[in-house]
Design a protein around this motif. Structure first.
Motif, PDB file in Angstrom:
ATOM      1  N   HIS A  46       0.900  -1.079   0.059  1.00  0.00           N
ATOM      2  CA  HIS A  46       0.038   0.120   0.069  1.00  0.00           C
ATOM      3  C   HIS A  46       0.806   1.144   0.037  1.00  0.00           C
ATOM      4  O   HIS A  46       0.645   2.255  -0.725  1.00  0.00           O
ATOM      5  CB  HIS A  46      -0.866  -0.158   1.134  1.00  0.00           C
ATOM      6  CG  HIS A  46      -1.893   1.113   1.235  1.00  0.00           C
ATOM      7  ND1 HIS A  46      -1.779   2.365   1.776  1.00  0.00           N
ATOM      8  CD2 HIS A  46      -3.150   1.077   0.342  1.00  0.00           C
ATOM      9  CE1 HIS A  46      -2.813   2.972   1.493  1.00  0.00           C
ATOM     10  NE2 HIS A  46      -3.586   2.453   0.532  1.00  0.00           N
ATOM     11  N   ALA A  47       2.010   1.312   0.573  1.00  0.00           N
ATOM     12  CA  ALA A  47       2.904   2.197   0.913  1.00  0.00           C
ATOM     13  C   ALA A  47       3.436   2.689  -0.626  1.00  0.00           C
ATOM     14  O   ALA A  47       3.371   3.774  -1.077  1.00  0.00           O
ATOM     15  CB  ALA A  47       4.077   2.246   1.874  1.00  0.00           C
ATOM     16  N   LEU A  66       1.033   4.339  -2.620  1.00  0.00           N
ATOM     17  CA  LEU A  66       0.759   5.834  -2.207  1.00  0.00           C
ATOM     18  C   LEU A  66       1.729   6.696  -2.808  1.00  0.00           C
ATOM     19  O   LEU A  66       1.575   7.602  -3.302  1.00  0.00           O
ATOM     20  CB  LEU A  66       0.751   5.762  -0.820  1.00  0.00           C
ATOM     21  CG  LEU A  66       0.298   7.098  -0.240  1.00  0.00           C
ATOM     22  CD1 LEU A  66      -0.777   7.838  -0.442  1.00  0.00           C
ATOM     23  CD2 LEU A  66       0.547   6.886   1.273  1.00  0.00           C
ATOM     24  N   ALA A  67       3.007   6.068  -2.733  1.00  0.00           N
ATOM     25  CA  ALA A  67       4.098   6.715  -3.428  1.00  0.00           C
ATOM     26  C   ALA A  67       4.046   6.786  -4.735  1.00  0.00           C
ATOM     27  O   ALA A  67       4.127   8.138  -5.275  1.00  0.00           O
ATOM     28  CB  ALA A  67       5.509   6.146  -3.038  1.00  0.00           C
ATOM     29  N   GLY A  97       1.089   9.532  -5.253  1.00  0.00           N
ATOM     30  CA  GLY A  97       1.056  10.775  -4.547  1.00  0.00           C
ATOM     31  C   GLY A  97       0.182  10.721  -3.594  1.00  0.00           C
ATOM     32  O   GLY A  97      -1.185  10.194  -3.469  1.00  0.00           O
ATOM     33  N   ALA A  98       0.338  11.442  -2.354  1.00  0.00           N
ATOM     34  CA  ALA A  98      -0.488  11.449  -1.104  1.00  0.00           C
ATOM     35  C   ALA A  98      -1.581  12.240  -1.465  1.00  0.00           C
ATOM     36  O   ALA A  98      -2.582  11.985  -0.476  1.00  0.00           O
ATOM     37  CB  ALA A  98       0.638  11.838  -0.066  1.00  0.00           C
ATOM     38  N   ASP A  99      -1.549  13.192  -2.285  1.00  0.00           N
ATOM     39  CA  ASP A  99      -2.883  14.121  -2.362  1.00  0.00           C
ATOM     40  C   ASP A  99      -3.807  13.765  -3.561  1.00  0.00           C
ATOM     41  O   ASP A  99      -4.582  14.473  -3.882  1.00  0.00           O
ATOM     42  CB  ASP A  99      -2.210  15.484  -2.682  1.00  0.00           C
ATOM     43  CG  ASP A  99      -1.244  15.604  -3.943  1.00  0.00           C
ATOM     44  OD1 ASP A  99      -0.973  14.582  -4.492  1.00  0.00           O
ATOM     45  OD2 ASP A  99      -1.276  16.793  -4.162  1.00  0.00           O
ATOM     46  N   PRO A 126      -7.066  10.987  -0.312  1.00  0.00           N
ATOM     47  CA  PRO A 126      -6.065  11.431   0.480  1.00  0.00           C
ATOM     48  C   PRO A 126      -6.645  11.030   1.824  1.00  0.00           C
ATOM     49  O   PRO A 126      -5.477  10.610   2.831  1.00  0.00           O
ATOM     50  CB  PRO A 126      -5.749  12.841   0.145  1.00  0.00           C
ATOM     51  CG  PRO A 126      -6.527  12.777  -1.135  1.00  0.00           C
ATOM     52  CD  PRO A 126      -7.400  11.810  -1.296  1.00  0.00           C
ATOM     53  N   ARG A 127      -7.524  11.342   2.694  1.00  0.00           N
ATOM     54  CA  ARG A 127      -7.626  11.027   3.978  1.00  0.00           C
ATOM     55  C   ARG A 127      -7.545   9.697   4.444  1.00  0.00           C
ATOM     56  O   ARG A 127      -7.608   9.364   5.617  1.00  0.00           O
ATOM     57  CB  ARG A 127      -9.165  11.841   4.357  1.00  0.00           C
ATOM     58  CG  ARG A 127     -10.260  11.092   3.524  1.00  0.00           C
ATOM     59  CD  ARG A 127     -11.440  11.868   4.179  1.00  0.00           C
ATOM     60  NE  ARG A 127     -12.738  11.142   3.337  1.00  0.00           N
ATOM     61  CZ  ARG A 127     -13.185   9.905   3.544  1.00  0.00           C
ATOM     62  NH1 ARG A 127     -12.851   9.229   4.578  1.00  0.00           N
ATOM     63  NH2 ARG A 127     -14.226   9.639   3.003  1.00  0.00           N
ATOM     64  N   ALA A 182      -5.606   7.218   3.027  1.00  0.00           N
ATOM     65  CA  ALA A 182      -4.417   6.660   2.570  1.00  0.00           C
ATOM     66  C   ALA A 182      -3.397   6.025   3.399  1.00  0.00           C
ATOM     67  O   ALA A 182      -2.686   5.207   3.226  1.00  0.00           O
ATOM     68  CB  ALA A 182      -3.450   7.571   1.950  1.00  0.00           C
ATOM     69  N   GLU A 183      -3.817   5.889   4.928  1.00  0.00           N
ATOM     70  CA  GLU A 183      -2.947   5.330   5.610  1.00  0.00           C
ATOM     71  C   GLU A 183      -3.551   3.973   5.913  1.00  0.00           C
ATOM     72  O   GLU A 183      -4.562   3.765   6.067  1.00  0.00           O
ATOM     73  CB  GLU A 183      -3.029   5.997   7.301  1.00  0.00           C
ATOM     74  CG  GLU A 183      -2.159   5.354   8.078  1.00  0.00           C
ATOM     75  CD  GLU A 183      -0.737   5.233   7.903  1.00  0.00           C
ATOM     76  OE1 GLU A 183      -0.054   4.141   8.123  1.00  0.00           O
ATOM     77  OE2 GLU A 183      -0.346   6.191   7.358  1.00  0.00           O
TER      78      GLU A 183
END
Length: 102
Positions: free
Chosen positions: A61-62, A65-66, A69-71, A95-96, A98-99
């Protein structure tokens, strides 16, 4: 929320998958809820790549995300086992949300 999937959980839930990530709960109105995930689903693949445990899930998942883009909003395809049936869930991650693992 999720946790590592163990042989004891596999037996208790009557699932066939050897490895994966067990869904413990799904927050209302989350990407997981909208994608159809349910408690006791076992996530076995993320974008058609096997997921052995929470560490592997978070790492995959990370990387997504990379790459995205985080946004930015993006989609992930989860393969899950539910009551010995294989199901697919397409989640739109905002984005909210994404963790991973929360």
């Amino acid at each position: 929320t999720a946790r590592d999937y163990t042989p004891a959980l596999r037996r208790a839930l009557g699932l066939a998958a050897d490895k994966g990530v067990l869904v413990l709960g799904v927050q209302e109105s989350s990407a997981a809820a909208e994608g159809g995930l349910e408690p006791d689903d076992c996530i076995i693949e993320l974008n058609e790549q096997p997921v052995a445990d929470m560490t592997a899930f978070r790492a995959r998942h990370a990387a997504l995300l990379a790459a995205n883009g985080a946004d930015k909003e993006y989609q992930v395809l989860l393969t899950v086992e539910r009551k010995r049936l294989r199901k697919y869930a397409l989640l739109t991650i905002t984005p909210r949300e994404a963790e991973p693992g929360e």
